[in-house]
Motif scaffolding. Structure first.
Motif, PDB file in Angstrom:
ATOM      1  N   ALA A  98      -5.075 -59.282 -12.288  1.00  0.00           N
ATOM      2  CA  ALA A  98      -5.862 -58.756 -13.405  1.00  0.00           C
ATOM      3  C   ALA A  98      -6.087 -57.254 -13.249  1.00  0.00           C
ATOM      4  O   ALA A  98      -6.058 -56.509 -14.236  1.00  0.00           O
ATOM      5  CB  ALA A  98      -7.196 -59.492 -13.494  1.00  0.00           C
ATOM      6  N   VAL A  99      -6.317 -56.805 -12.019  1.00  0.00           N
ATOM      7  CA  VAL A  99      -6.498 -55.374 -11.759  1.00  0.00           C
ATOM      8  C   VAL A  99      -5.249 -54.607 -12.185  1.00  0.00           C
ATOM      9  O   VAL A  99      -5.327 -53.571 -12.875  1.00  0.00           O
ATOM     10  CB  VAL A  99      -6.798 -55.139 -10.265  1.00  0.00           C
ATOM     11  N   LEU A 100      -4.079 -55.103 -11.795  1.00  0.00           N
ATOM     12  CA  LEU A 100      -2.829 -54.445 -12.163  1.00  0.00           C
ATOM     13  C   LEU A 100      -2.543 -54.599 -13.653  1.00  0.00           C
ATOM     14  O   LEU A 100      -2.011 -53.685 -14.289  1.00  0.00           O
ATOM     15  CB  LEU A 100      -1.678 -55.035 -11.338  1.00  0.00           C
ATOM     16  N   GLY A 101      -2.920 -55.751 -14.207  1.00  0.00           N
ATOM     17  CA  GLY A 101      -2.713 -55.978 -15.635  1.00  0.00           C
ATOM     18  C   GLY A 101      -3.489 -54.990 -16.485  1.00  0.00           C
ATOM     19  O   GLY A 101      -3.011 -54.558 -17.544  1.00  0.00           O
ATOM     20  N   ALA A 102      -4.693 -54.621 -16.037  1.00  0.00           N
ATOM     21  CA  ALA A 102      -5.488 -53.642 -16.784  1.00  0.00           C
ATOM     22  C   ALA A 102      -4.783 -52.294 -16.817  1.00  0.00           C
ATOM     23  O   ALA A 102      -4.778 -51.595 -17.849  1.00  0.00           O
ATOM     24  CB  ALA A 102      -6.872 -53.504 -16.149  1.00  0.00           C
ATOM     25  N   ILE A 103      -4.156 -51.904 -15.698  1.00  0.00           N
ATOM     26  CA  ILE A 103      -3.432 -50.631 -15.659  1.00  0.00           C
ATOM     27  C   ILE A 103      -2.221 -50.691 -16.569  1.00  0.00           C
ATOM     28  O   ILE A 103      -1.955 -49.766 -17.344  1.00  0.00           O
ATOM     29  CB  ILE A 103      -3.019 -50.287 -14.210  1.00  0.00           C
ATOM     30  N   ARG A 104      -1.475 -51.784 -16.486  1.00  0.00           N
ATOM     31  CA  ARG A 104      -0.288 -51.922 -17.341  1.00  0.00           C
ATOM     32  C   ARG A 104      -0.662 -51.819 -18.819  1.00  0.00           C
ATOM     33  O   ARG A 104       0.012 -51.144 -19.605  1.00  0.00           O
ATOM     34  CB  ARG A 104       0.396 -53.260 -17.074  1.00  0.00           C
ATOM     35  N   LEU A 105      -1.732 -52.499 -19.207  1.00  0.00           N
ATOM     36  CA  LEU A 105      -2.134 -52.513 -20.610  1.00  0.00           C
ATOM     37  C   LEU A 105      -2.583 -51.124 -21.063  1.00  0.00           C
ATOM     38  O   LEU A 105      -2.227 -50.669 -22.159  1.00  0.00           O
ATOM     39  CB  LEU A 105      -3.265 -53.535 -20.803  1.00  0.00           C
ATOM     40  N   ALA A 106      -3.353 -50.445 -20.231  1.00  0.00           N
ATOM     41  CA  ALA A 106      -3.821 -49.106 -20.591  1.00  0.00           C
ATOM     42  C   ALA A 106      -2.653 -48.147 -20.753  1.00  0.00           C
ATOM     43  O   ALA A 106      -2.611 -47.345 -21.702  1.00  0.00           O
ATOM     44  CB  ALA A 106      -4.788 -48.602 -19.525  1.00  0.00           C
ATOM     45  N   VAL A 107      -1.683 -48.202 -19.849  1.00  0.00           N
ATOM     46  CA  VAL A 107      -0.508 -47.336 -19.951  1.00  0.00           C
ATOM     47  C   VAL A 107       0.267 -47.649 -21.225  1.00  0.00           C
ATOM     48  O   VAL A 107       0.707 -46.732 -21.942  1.00  0.00           O
ATOM     49  CB  VAL A 107       0.395 -47.486 -18.713  1.00  0.00           C
ATOM     50  N   GLU A 108       0.421 -48.920 -21.543  1.00  0.00           N
ATOM     51  CA  GLU A 108       1.130 -49.300 -22.753  1.00  0.00           C
ATOM     52  C   GLU A 108       0.414 -48.786 -23.998  1.00  0.00           C
ATOM     53  O   GLU A 108       1.060 -48.350 -24.962  1.00  0.00           O
ATOM     54  CB  GLU A 108       1.289 -50.820 -22.823  1.00  0.00           C
ATOM     55  N   HIS A 109      -0.906 -48.807 -24.001  1.00  0.00           N
ATOM     56  CA  HIS A 109      -1.656 -48.295 -25.145  1.00  0.00           C
ATOM     57  C   HIS A 109      -1.403 -46.805 -25.358  1.00  0.00           C
ATOM     58  O   HIS A 109      -1.296 -46.337 -26.494  1.00  0.00           O
ATOM     59  CB  HIS A 109      -3.152 -48.546 -24.954  1.00  0.00           C
ATOM     60  N   VAL A 110      -1.291 -46.053 -24.268  1.00  0.00           N
ATOM     61  CA  VAL A 110      -1.013 -44.623 -24.404  1.00  0.00           C
ATOM     62  C   VAL A 110       0.430 -44.399 -24.853  1.00  0.00           C
ATOM     63  O   VAL A 110       0.707 -43.598 -25.753  1.00  0.00           O
ATOM     64  CB  VAL A 110      -1.298 -43.874 -23.091  1.00  0.00           C
ATOM     65  N   ARG A 111       1.351 -45.126 -24.253  1.00  0.00           N
ATOM     66  CA  ARG A 111       2.762 -44.955 -24.605  1.00  0.00           C
ATOM     67  C   ARG A 111       3.037 -45.305 -26.063  1.00  0.00           C
ATOM     68  O   ARG A 111       3.922 -44.714 -26.695  1.00  0.00           O
ATOM     69  CB  ARG A 111       3.636 -45.822 -23.698  1.00  0.00           C
ATOM     70  N   SER A 112       2.263 -46.249 -26.607  1.00  0.00           N
ATOM     71  CA  SER A 112       2.468 -46.661 -27.995  1.00  0.00           C
ATOM     72  C   SER A 112       1.626 -45.851 -28.977  1.00  0.00           C
ATOM     73  O   SER A 112       1.604 -46.144 -30.175  1.00  0.00           O
ATOM     74  CB  SER A 112       2.163 -48.151 -28.155  1.00  0.00           C
ATOM     75  N   GLY A 113       0.896 -44.838 -28.479  1.00  0.00           N
ATOM     76  CA  GLY A 113       0.131 -43.967 -29.356  1.00  0.00           C
ATOM     77  C   GLY A 113      -1.183 -44.545 -29.822  1.00  0.00           C
ATOM     78  O   GLY A 113      -1.775 -44.055 -30.794  1.00  0.00           O
ATOM     79  N   ARG A 114      -1.705 -45.545 -29.104  1.00  0.00           N
ATOM     80  CA  ARG A 114      -2.971 -46.166 -29.501  1.00  0.00           C
ATOM     81  C   ARG A 114      -4.156 -45.628 -28.701  1.00  0.00           C
ATOM     82  O   ARG A 114      -5.308 -45.844 -29.073  1.00  0.00           O
ATOM     83  CB  ARG A 114      -2.877 -47.686 -29.338  1.00  0.00           C
ATOM     84  N   ALA A 115      -3.882 -44.967 -27.597  1.00  0.00           N
ATOM     85  CA  ALA A 115      -4.926 -44.357 -26.765  1.00  0.00           C
ATOM     86  C   ALA A 115      -4.444 -42.988 -26.330  1.00  0.00           C
ATOM     87  O   ALA A 115      -3.234 -42.715 -26.283  1.00  0.00           O
ATOM     88  CB  ALA A 115      -5.247 -45.226 -25.557  1.00  0.00           C
ATOM     89  N   ALA A 116      -5.398 -42.108 -26.007  1.00  0.00           N
ATOM     90  CA  ALA A 116      -5.052 -40.724 -25.687  1.00  0.00           C
ATOM     91  C   ALA A 116      -4.631 -40.538 -24.239  1.00  0.00           C
ATOM     92  O   ALA A 116      -3.762 -39.716 -23.932  1.00  0.00           O
ATOM     93  CB  ALA A 116      -6.241 -39.818 -25.998  1.00  0.00           C
ATOM     94  N   ALA A 117      -5.259 -41.264 -23.328  1.00  0.00           N
ATOM     95  CA  ALA A 117      -5.008 -41.083 -21.902  1.00  0.00           C
ATOM     96  C   ALA A 117      -5.533 -42.290 -21.153  1.00  0.00           C
ATOM     97  O   ALA A 117      -6.377 -43.050 -21.659  1.00  0.00           O
ATOM     98  CB  ALA A 117      -5.688 -39.812 -21.389  1.00  0.00           C
ATOM     99  N   VAL A 118      -5.038 -42.464 -19.945  1.00  0.00           N
ATOM    100  CA  VAL A 118      -5.506 -43.524 -19.051  1.00  0.00           C
ATOM    101  C   VAL A 118      -6.463 -42.919 -18.036  1.00  0.00           C
ATOM    102  O   VAL A 118      -6.173 -41.875 -17.440  1.00  0.00           O
ATOM    103  CB  VAL A 118      -4.331 -44.188 -18.307  1.00  0.00           C
ATOM    104  N   VAL A 119      -7.593 -43.569 -17.843  1.00  0.00           N
ATOM    105  CA  VAL A 119      -8.513 -43.218 -16.761  1.00  0.00           C
ATOM    106  C   VAL A 119      -8.642 -44.472 -15.896  1.00  0.00           C
ATOM    107  O   VAL A 119      -9.032 -45.530 -16.383  1.00  0.00           O
ATOM    108  CB  VAL A 119      -9.893 -42.785 -17.289  1.00  0.00           C
ATOM    109  N   THR A 120      -8.268 -44.349 -14.635  1.00  0.00           N
ATOM    110  CA  THR A 120      -8.255 -45.529 -13.764  1.00  0.00           C
ATOM    111  C   THR A 120      -9.438 -45.511 -12.806  1.00  0.00           C
ATOM    112  O   THR A 120      -9.711 -44.501 -12.167  1.00  0.00           O
ATOM    113  CB  THR A 120      -6.954 -45.594 -12.932  1.00  0.00           C
ATOM    114  N   ASN A 121     -10.124 -46.640 -12.722  1.00  0.00           N
ATOM    115  CA  ASN A 121     -11.130 -46.792 -11.688  1.00  0.00           C
ATOM    116  C   ASN A 121     -10.450 -47.064 -10.348  1.00  0.00           C
ATOM    117  O   ASN A 121      -9.293 -47.501 -10.304  1.00  0.00           O
ATOM    118  CB  ASN A 121     -12.079 -47.939 -12.055  1.00  0.00           C
ATOM    119  N   PRO A 122     -11.142 -46.822  -9.238  1.00  0.00           N
ATOM    120  CA  PRO A 122     -10.514 -46.991  -7.921  1.00  0.00           C
ATOM    121  C   PRO A 122     -10.100 -48.438  -7.655  1.00  0.00           C
ATOM    122  O   PRO A 122     -10.771 -49.381  -8.075  1.00  0.00           O
ATOM    123  CB  PRO A 122     -11.613 -46.554  -6.947  1.00  0.00           C
TER     124      PRO A 122
END
Length: 335
Positions: A98-122
């Motif tokens: 789930a931790v890795l899935g959150a990163i994958r999803l956030a990156v996909e949102h940026v790549r698809s133009g739905r989010a501006a940037a990814v901010v990752t928690n530690p």
């Protein structure tokens, strides 16, 4: 059209990521934080908010497009289920995917133009390694997901630094160091400062590998044979670069005013100075990829998880820098 929201990942659910996200939303107005949403479990965050006595209403969203409207009155949460109930301070390997899935999803949102940037928690890398994670850290993972050549940059108001080699034992870092690697890292750093930080003509200072930058070869030949040619190659490319410079005089206030970023040859050579200068204001930035990514420059702080003693300052700085970088990049793309 309003600016796109920032995508914040859960990080290690047993660490302080959840509570500093709650605190960042609480402080959104006073800190001037742009809208963001968290890819996380709403149930986990609600339980955590009650435990800590934080008055943070939450709203589950179906996608990033709903985040901006929700942000003013509630923390937008894009639901992601956790297989195992979270105990603060006690990481569980069952939640690693789930931790890795959150990163994958956030990156996909940026790549698809739905989010501006990814901010990752530690993240808690040891736990992820046991679950099969094969990257040295999030920088390299972001690079695999987003493409490009990922480079780590640490930024604070007082200092920016880039380690040429990152998560390697010192002996391996020295063996890995080449003129081409230094040149490529410097070129990526200069381009990121120009495009994402809005610095028209970035100034690079490159630290020598050895004490006193090798003392003319008396303390090692690497600076003359590996570092100096990289500096010369950067200059030929039109990059304003100096070095190799003695690292022990590179980070005092007067020296810092002479450059926009300092490149170190290994991890601690530049991370120790920036964490000493501004531990809570430092932000970990991944440059060299199409996706903007920032992160707090600290770990999961398992010993503080669930105590309400965590400091959200570095996450707040990461959120604010991500928004600034996204705006700069958009401005640059628009001419």
């Amino acid at each position: 059209m309003p600016p796109l929201p920032l995508a914040l990942t859960m990080g290690e659910p047993a660490g302080v990521g959840g509570e500093i996200a709650l605190m960042a939303w609480r402080d959104r107005s006073s800190e001037g934080i742009a809208p963001f949403y968290v890819v996380d479990s709403p149930e986990r965050l609600a339980t955590l908010a009650r435990r800590l006595g934080l008055d943070v209403p939450m709203r589950s969203i179906a996608g990033p497009e709903e985040a901006a409207d929700a942000f003013a009155t509630a923390l937008p949460v894009l639901p992601l289920a956790l297989p195992r109930q979270v105990v603060p301070g006690v990481p569980d390997e069952a939640n690693a995917e789930a931790v890795l899935g959150a990163i994958r999803l956030a990156v996909e949102h940026v790549r698809s133009g739905r989010a501006a940037a990814v901010v990752t928690n530690p993240i808690q890398k040891a736990v992820l390694y046991r679950a099969g994670f094969r990257h040295p850290g999030q920088t390299e993972f972001i690079g695999e997901l987003a493409g490009g050549t990922p480079v780590m940059l640490l930024a604070s108001p007082e200092l920016r630094v880039v380690p040429v080699t990152i998560h390697l034992p010192l002996r391996a870092a020295i063996e890995r160091l080449t003129t081409d690697l230094i040149f490529t890292t410097g070129r990526i750093a200069a381009e990121a400062l120009r495009v994402d930080f809005g610095i028209a003509r970035p100034r690079l200072a490159l630290a020598g590998l050895n004490p006193h930058a090798g003392e003319g070869g008396a303390l090692g030949r690497e600076d003359g044979e590996i570092v100096a040619p990289a500096v010369a190659a950067l200059r030929r490319e039109g990059v304003e670069a100096r070095g190799p410079l003695s690292a022990d005089t590179l980070f005092h206030p007067e020296a810092r005013r002479t450059y926009d970023v300092a490149l170190g040859m290994y991890h601690d050579q530049v991370l120790i100075p920036i964490k000493t200068v501004d531990f809570w204001g430092g932000v970990n930035v991944t440059i060299g990829t199409p996706v903007i990514r920032t992160s707090p420059d600290h770990g999961t702080a398992l010993e503080l998880a669930g105590t309400a003693k965590a400091n959200p300052a570095s996450l707040i700085a990461a959120l604010k820098l991500a928004a600034t970088m996204a705006a700069n990049r958009a401005r640059h793309a628009g001419g």
